[in-house]
Design an enzyme around this catalytic site. Structure first.
Site, short mmCIF file in Angstrom:
data_model
loop_
_atom_site.label_atom_id
_atom_site.label_comp_id
_atom_site.label_asym_id
_atom_site.label_seq_id
_atom_site.Cartn_x
_atom_site.Cartn_y
_atom_site.Cartn_z
N LYS A 1 -21.71 41.47 -11.71
CA LYS A 1 -22.97 41.21 -12.39
C LYS A 1 -22.82 41.55 -13.87
CE LYS A 1 -27.86 42.47 -11.71
NZ LYS A 1 -28.74 43.30 -10.85
N SER B 1 -32.26 40.77 -8.82
CA SER B 1 -31.66 40.39 -10.09
C SER B 1 -30.18 40.06 -10.00
CB SER B 1 -31.88 41.52 -11.09
OG SER B 1 -31.24 42.71 -10.68
N SER C 1 -32.58 44.41 -5.65
CA SER C 1 -31.82 43.40 -6.38
C SER C 1 -30.45 43.09 -5.79
CB SER C 1 -31.62 43.85 -7.84
OG SER C 1 -32.86 44.04 -8.47
#
Length: 531
Positions: free
Chosen positions: A126, A201, A225
């Protein structure tokens, strides 16, 4: 805790957001051509990370070949799903060639299994996680660029284990929403249907892996997330017990000593066994006593399940998800145990406690700050961004504006309410410890629905209670796919256990994967075993 009028206000705000978001969502989503990614034709792309590592150390295939295969797949699928923020293909190929030389010089597979269990395996991260030389800006326009000067501790550990970073993946602005879009890098799409969300996310990470672009990855999780996007994209995600994996090098960050109680780095993978592998390699010392490699004795396991939490704050759970939860729990009857369906009083109040306690932490990085100081903004800064956005000149996402308003509101709650929320956390922690102990799991929905059309999360955000409760309580939870629903979209369940019992949640996920098939690659034949 909160008075009933605050419940009604929250429900009304979600209803209002739904009314506003629904027509825009439908109009926008249907401007996107409905597409699924092309079928996976290279069998290497279907392998687990552990299988790839074994093949590399046994010289059945070169790391260069493996890395090149995933590069080609990323080049095929990223124009469709928009998951990648930045790649490091050239450096990854150089590192793969070095791995091949190392294995040639020392052809002992046991040595490499013991010292570098991920040797030569490509891995994605990420974008909010610091990978040296790569973007670490969290989807922001201001500042325009932030490049990681060094690997964070978790990335260093994974590199030491032999993993090769290949890309960093998209996220909402500073992880502040459950859908992955921002003005800097655009909208990430679901590989099963581009008109639908990949979640957030860690949506870029989950979308890319599900599309076959990466075998394993590392996301982050502060309110689900690292679990919601894997469920939406049909793969596995694990929120570890708090403070196992160092979160140093994450953006946003906070100086608050309680920050890493709620924020965790989350292993994401296409197989449950790879979750344990990534967890061990990311935090080798911290996980030594977790017995992650020890099989779970299902004959002594306590299994509880919740099909749905009934609350005026929450929308109805999809019937196929409730069926999947029930079947997942009852699967363990084969081991001679009796799974127990339960209801938990005040379960939905966890969202209130989570919001109150987390939003009163020392301010993390926000898109509004005017300097390096995260506190360098006011409520008028937020209103200014909203006014600019309302006349078409805004460059800050709506969810960031909502976060700014909520942050200031919760900071002004009386100390008595904060104390009540802390007491609620302590009471619920004791409740789960007594119920689950060191040999119990709770199976429940990840979320109320499968992946919906883009931006509809504004009308469903209160359902994050199913996720955020385990951040609040610092407990491990694993998102496990259970096949595709009647519309061909992934659904799944969530498996939770008490602190430091990560082995149980991952072990149950392995069992369900073996029983029902796990990840179903996009564009392959649907698997409806669990629905």
């Amino acid at each position: 805790m909160w008075s009933p009028w605050r419940h009604r206000l929250l429900r009304f705000l979600q209803f209002l957001a739904s009314l506003i978001a629904w027509p825009y969502s439908m109009l926008y989503s249907f401007t996107i051509k409905k597409r699924a990614v092309p079928p996976i034709n290279n069998p290497l792309l279907l392998k687990k990370a552990s299988e790839l590592a074994e093949m590399i150390r046994e010289r059945k295939i070169s790391s260069t070949t493996v890395v090149q295969a995933f590069i080609e797949r990323i080049e095929d699928v990223n124009p469709i799903i928009n998951s990648v923020v930045q790649d490091r293909f050239n450096d990854a190929l150089k590192e793969a060639k070095e791995v091949d030389k190392m294995v040639e010089a020392n052809p002992d597979p046991e040595y490499w299994l013991r010292t570098k269990p991920l040797l030569g395996v490509p891995m994605s991260f990420k974008e909010t996680i610091a990978v040296k030389g790569m973007s670490n800006n969290g989807g922001r326009l201001r500042p325009k660029e932030s490049i990681a000067q060094d690997d964070c501790i978790a990335v260093k550990n994974l590199r030491e284990a032999g993993a090769i970073p290949i890309v960093v993946t998209n996220t909402p602005e500073l992880c502040f929403f459950w859908e992955t879009y921002n003005y800097a890098n655009g909208l990430t799409k679901n590989p099963y249907d581009t008109q639908r969300t990949a979640g957030g996310s860690s949506g870029g990470e989950a979308s890319l892996q599900s599309a076959g672009g990466s075998p394993i990855g590392l996301g982050s999780d502060i309110a689900g997330s690292g679990r919601l996007p894997p469920m939406y994209c049909g793969i596995f995600g694990h929120k570890p017990t708090s403070r196992l994996i160092s979160v140093t090098g994450h953006i946003p960050d906070s100086k608050d000593p309680d920050w890493n109680k709620y924020l965790v780095f989350a292993p994401i993978a296409r197989s449950a066994s790879d979750l344990a592998l990534v967890l061990r390699c990311a935090a080798p010392k911290e996980t030594e006593n977790l017995r992650l490699e020890e099989p779970v004795d299902f004959t002594t396991l306590k299994v509880y399940y919740i099909e749905e939490c009934i609350s005026p704050l929450l929308t109805k759970v999809d019937d196929e998800i409730k069926t999947a939860v029930r079947k997942a729990a009852l699967h363990f009857q084969k081991y001679g145990i009796a799974p127990k369906k339960i209801t938990i009083k005040d379960f939905d109040k966890s969202l209130q406690a989570t919001l109150t306690l987390m939003l009163n932490l020392e301010c993390p990085h926000v898109v509004f700050q005017r300097s390096e100081d995260p506190n360098d903004w006011t409520i008028w800064t937020v209103f200014g961004e909203y006014l600019r956005k309302s006349v078409g000149f805004g460059r800050v996402a709506l969810y960031s504006i909502v976060f700014g308003l909520m942050k200031r509101y919760f900071q002004h709650l009386p100390q008595s309410q904060r104390d009540e929320c802390q007491e609620f956390k302590e009471q619920f922690t004791r409740y789960f410890e007594e119920m689950l102990g060191d040999n119990g799991v709770l199976i429940l929905p990840v979320f109320s629905s499968p992946a919906h059309y883009h931006f509809q999360m504004y009308g469903r955000f209160l359902n994050s209670s199913y996720l955020s409760i385990f951040n609040l309580l610092e407990m491990p939870a694993t998102a496990c796919p259970t096949g595709l629903n009647s519309k061909g979209m992934p659904i799944g369940v969530q498996i939770a256990a008490f602190k430091h019992q990560d082995r149980l949640t991952i072990g149950v996920a392995k069992e369900l994967e073996n029983a029902y098939g796990g990840w179903v690659p996009p564009s392959s034949e649907p698997n409806h075993n669990m629905v």
